[in-house]
Write a protein that holds these residues in place. Structure first.
Motif, PDB file in Angstrom:
ATOM      1  N   ILE A   1      35.957  40.062  60.114  1.00 32.64           N
ATOM      2  CA  ILE A   1      34.573  40.516  59.948  1.00 32.64           C
ATOM      3  C   ILE A   1      33.956  39.975  58.656  1.00 32.64           C
ATOM      4  CG2 ILE A   1      33.105  42.556  59.643  1.00 32.64           C
ATOM      5  CD1 ILE A   1      35.135  44.092  61.369  1.00 32.64           C
ATOM      6  N   GLU A   2      34.663  40.067  57.545  1.00 28.88           N
ATOM      7  CA  GLU A   2      34.087  39.729  56.247  1.00 28.88           C
ATOM      8  C   GLU A   2      34.484  38.347  55.734  1.00 28.88           C
ATOM      9  OE1 GLU A   2      31.903  41.682  55.044  1.00 28.88           O
ATOM     10  OE2 GLU A   2      32.248  43.276  56.505  1.00 28.88           O
ATOM     11  N   GLY A   3      35.555  37.791  56.276  1.00 27.48           N
ATOM     12  CA  GLY A   3      35.996  36.483  55.822  1.00 27.48           C
ATOM     13  C   GLY A   3      37.069  36.589  54.744  1.00 27.48           C
ATOM     14  N   GLN A   4      37.915  35.590  54.693  1.00 29.03           N
ATOM     15  CA  GLN A   4      39.042  35.597  53.767  1.00 29.03           C
ATOM     16  C   GLN A   4      38.579  35.531  52.310  1.00 29.03           C
ATOM     17  OE1 GLN A   4      41.983  32.648  54.639  1.00 29.03           O
ATOM     18  NE2 GLN A   4      43.314  33.219  52.934  1.00 29.03           N
ATOM     19  N   MET A   5      37.489  34.800  52.038  1.00 28.29           N
ATOM     20  CA  MET A   5      36.993  34.664  50.672  1.00 28.29           C
ATOM     21  C   MET A   5      36.599  36.027  50.086  1.00 28.29           C
ATOM     22  SD  MET A   5      37.169  31.488  49.752  1.00 28.29           S
ATOM     23  CE  MET A   5      36.016  31.401  48.382  1.00 28.29           C
TER      24      MET A   5
ATOM     25  N   ILE B   1      37.796  38.958  50.970  1.00 28.50           N
ATOM     26  CA  ILE B   1      39.039  39.721  50.759  1.00 28.50           C
ATOM     27  C   ILE B   1      39.693  39.295  49.456  1.00 28.50           C
ATOM     28  CG2 ILE B   1      41.305  40.324  51.688  1.00 28.50           C
ATOM     29  CD1 ILE B   1      38.966  41.429  53.302  1.00 28.50           C
ATOM     30  N   GLU B   2      39.757  37.978  49.213  1.00 23.42           N
ATOM     31  CA  GLU B   2      40.381  37.478  47.988  1.00 23.42           C
ATOM     32  C   GLU B   2      39.574  37.884  46.756  1.00 23.42           C
ATOM     33  OE1 GLU B   2      40.870  33.297  48.437  1.00 23.42           O
ATOM     34  OE2 GLU B   2      42.493  33.479  49.913  1.00 23.42           O
ATOM     35  N   ARG B   3      38.229  37.865  46.876  1.00 26.63           N
ATOM     36  CA  ARG B   3      37.390  38.260  45.741  1.00 26.63           C
ATOM     37  C   ARG B   3      37.655  39.707  45.337  1.00 26.63           C
ATOM     38  NH1 ARG B   3      32.834  40.901  44.460  1.00 26.63           N
ATOM     39  NH2 ARG B   3      32.536  41.665  46.591  1.00 26.63           N
ATOM     40  N   LEU B   4      37.738  40.562  46.320  1.00 28.16           N
ATOM     41  CA  LEU B   4      37.994  41.975  46.030  1.00 28.16           C
ATOM     42  C   LEU B   4      39.409  42.195  45.496  1.00 28.16           C
ATOM     43  CD1 LEU B   4      36.243  43.556  49.141  1.00 28.16           C
ATOM     44  CD2 LEU B   4      35.463  43.680  46.766  1.00 28.16           C
ATOM     45  N   SER B   5      40.340  41.394  45.973  1.00 24.80           N
ATOM     46  CA  SER B   5      41.722  41.550  45.497  1.00 24.80           C
ATOM     47  C   SER B   5      41.846  41.213  44.018  1.00 24.80           C
ATOM     48  CB  SER B   5      42.666  40.673  46.320  1.00 24.80           C
ATOM     49  OG  SER B   5      42.436  39.296  46.063  1.00 24.80           O
ATOM     50  N   TYR B   6      41.003  40.273  43.513  1.00 22.09           N
ATOM     51  CA  TYR B   6      41.049  39.923  42.094  1.00 22.09           C
ATOM     52  C   TYR B   6      40.528  41.052  41.209  1.00 22.09           C
ATOM     53  CZ  TYR B   6      42.086  35.092  43.403  1.00 22.09           C
ATOM     54  OH  TYR B   6      42.687  33.959  43.903  1.00 22.09           O
ATOM     55  N   LEU B   7      39.713  41.941  41.786  1.00 26.42           N
ATOM     56  CA  LEU B   7      39.183  43.063  41.019  1.00 26.42           C
ATOM     57  C   LEU B   7      40.193  44.185  40.836  1.00 26.42           C
ATOM     58  CD1 LEU B   7      35.609  43.326  42.595  1.00 26.42           C
ATOM     59  CD2 LEU B   7      36.236  42.285  40.411  1.00 26.42           C
ATOM     60  N   SER B   8      41.242  44.150  41.649  1.00 30.29           N
ATOM     61  CA  SER B   8      42.246  45.219  41.587  1.00 30.29           C
ATOM     62  C   SER B   8      43.318  44.860  40.566  1.00 30.29           C
ATOM     63  CB  SER B   8      42.880  45.445  42.958  1.00 30.29           C
ATOM     64  OG  SER B   8      43.569  44.287  43.377  1.00 30.29           O
ATOM     65  N   SER B   9      44.152  45.821  40.242  1.00 29.09           N
ATOM     66  CA  SER B   9      45.257  45.589  39.304  1.00 29.09           C
ATOM     67  C   SER B   9      46.502  46.310  39.805  1.00 29.09           C
ATOM     68  CB  SER B   9      44.894  46.096  37.905  1.00 29.09           C
ATOM     69  OG  SER B   9      44.765  47.500  37.903  1.00 29.09           O
ATOM     70  N   ASN B  10      47.632  45.870  39.297  1.00 24.77           N
ATOM     71  CA  ASN B  10      48.879  46.523  39.682  1.00 24.77           C
ATOM     72  C   ASN B  10      48.979  47.893  39.032  1.00 24.77           C
ATOM     73  OD1 ASN B  10      49.776  44.283  41.167  1.00 24.77           O
ATOM     74  ND2 ASN B  10      50.593  43.305  39.325  1.00 24.77           N
ATOM     75  N   PRO B  11      49.479  48.865  39.735  1.00 23.36           N
ATOM     76  CA  PRO B  11      49.608  50.212  39.164  1.00 23.36           C
ATOM     77  C   PRO B  11      50.724  50.265  38.120  1.00 23.36           C
ATOM     78  CG  PRO B  11      50.622  50.145  41.327  1.00 23.36           C
ATOM     79  CD  PRO B  11      49.945  48.807  41.128  1.00 23.36           C
ATOM     80  N   ASP B  12      50.574  51.167  37.177  1.00 25.74           N
ATOM     81  CA  ASP B  12      51.626  51.432  36.191  1.00 25.74           C
ATOM     82  C   ASP B  12      52.533  52.527  36.731  1.00 25.74           C
ATOM     83  OD1 ASP B  12      50.570  49.606  34.366  1.00 25.74           O
ATOM     84  OD2 ASP B  12      49.152  51.097  33.587  1.00 25.74           O
TER      85      ASP B  12
ATOM     86  N   VAL C   1      33.116  48.677  55.251  1.00 22.48           N
ATOM     87  CA  VAL C   1      33.966  49.743  55.794  1.00 22.48           C
ATOM     88  C   VAL C   1      35.341  49.230  56.191  1.00 22.48           C
ATOM     89  CG1 VAL C   1      34.213  51.428  57.659  1.00 22.48           C
ATOM     90  CG2 VAL C   1      31.985  51.080  56.584  1.00 22.48           C
ATOM     91  N   SER C   2      35.399  48.070  56.827  1.00 21.70           N
ATOM     92  CA  SER C   2      36.692  47.529  57.271  1.00 21.70           C
ATOM     93  C   SER C   2      37.608  47.244  56.087  1.00 21.70           C
ATOM     94  CB  SER C   2      36.477  46.266  58.096  1.00 21.70           C
ATOM     95  OG  SER C   2      35.795  45.278  57.321  1.00 21.70           O
TER      96      SER C   2
END
Length: 210
Positions: free
Chosen positions: A71-75, A77-88, A124-125
């Motif tokens: 629905i949204e495209g791989q780009m 998904i990757e953009r949003l993944s860069y905004l996240s961080s690994n949990p402590d 939403v997806s």
């Protein structure tokens, strides 16, 4: 072992004390083993069904992220993944009858993916995918924590069982055999002493006076 035991009254008293201490220690070990088994069964009941739920959630998360990519495209998904961080992940220890059980605590660092941002700006997806994978991660942490606890408890149960068996089936019977040996030896000495005194008394009384 009885042949190396000093057959004295002091040793008799000390052996009785050692048997009493050993029996008390055996009772404590059995109580510890019972408590460990109860805790082990508690964790078994808690983890029951969690693996199946984890498999279902993993499958659902994978399907959801595939749908989000369509629905949204791989780009995106990757953009949003860069905004996240690994949990402590921090680990504390809980003591159960001398067994240290790890307890994991997960804290998510500050990222651009705040809850407000997720609700207002993320499709939403993608939002559903993020929430599903968070659930999978938390389930993995919980299951791994409980499995480590089960292994540590099982090891301690086995060790406690071997120690209690050694005390009950080897140590106490050996000390009881020593106690019997000492008692029999002292009784024999007492009988010999009594016979000697009786013999002396009879001969002294029967000896004609000069």
């Amino acid at each position: 072992m009885a042949n190396n035991v000093k057959a004295t009254r002091i040793e008799l008293i000390n052996t009785k004390k050692r048997i009493k201490v050993a029996r008390r220690g055996l009772d404590l070990l059995k109580m510890k083993r019972q408590a460990l088994v109860m805790e082990f069964m508690k964790i078994v009941n808690e983890i029951k069904g969690k693996r199946e739920a984890l498999r279902n959630d993993i499958a659902a998360a994978i399907n959801e992220i595939k749908m989000a990519e369509i629905i949204e495209g791989q780009m995106e998904i990757e953009r949003l993944s860069y905004l996240s961080s690994n949990p402590d992940i921090s680990m504390n220890m809980r003591n159960i009858m001398g067994v240290k059980i790890p307890e994991l605590d997960t804290k998510y660092g500050k990222t651009g993916l705040t809850e407000d941002y997720l609700v207002s700006s993320v499709p939403v997806s993608v939002y559903d995918s993020i929430k599903l994978f968070e659930r999978v991660f938390n389930e993995l942490m919980e299951i791994s924590q409980k499995e480590v606890a089960m292994r540590k408890l099982l090891y301690e149960i086995d060790k406690t069982n071997r120690r209690s068996n050694a005390i009950e089936n080897i140590m106490i019977p050996r000390m009881e055999a020593n106690l019997k040996f000492i008692k029999d030896h002292l009784d024999e000495l007492e009988r010999e002493s009594f016979s000697s005194l009786k013999f002396v008394k009879e001969h002294v009384l029967d000896e004609p006076q000069r």
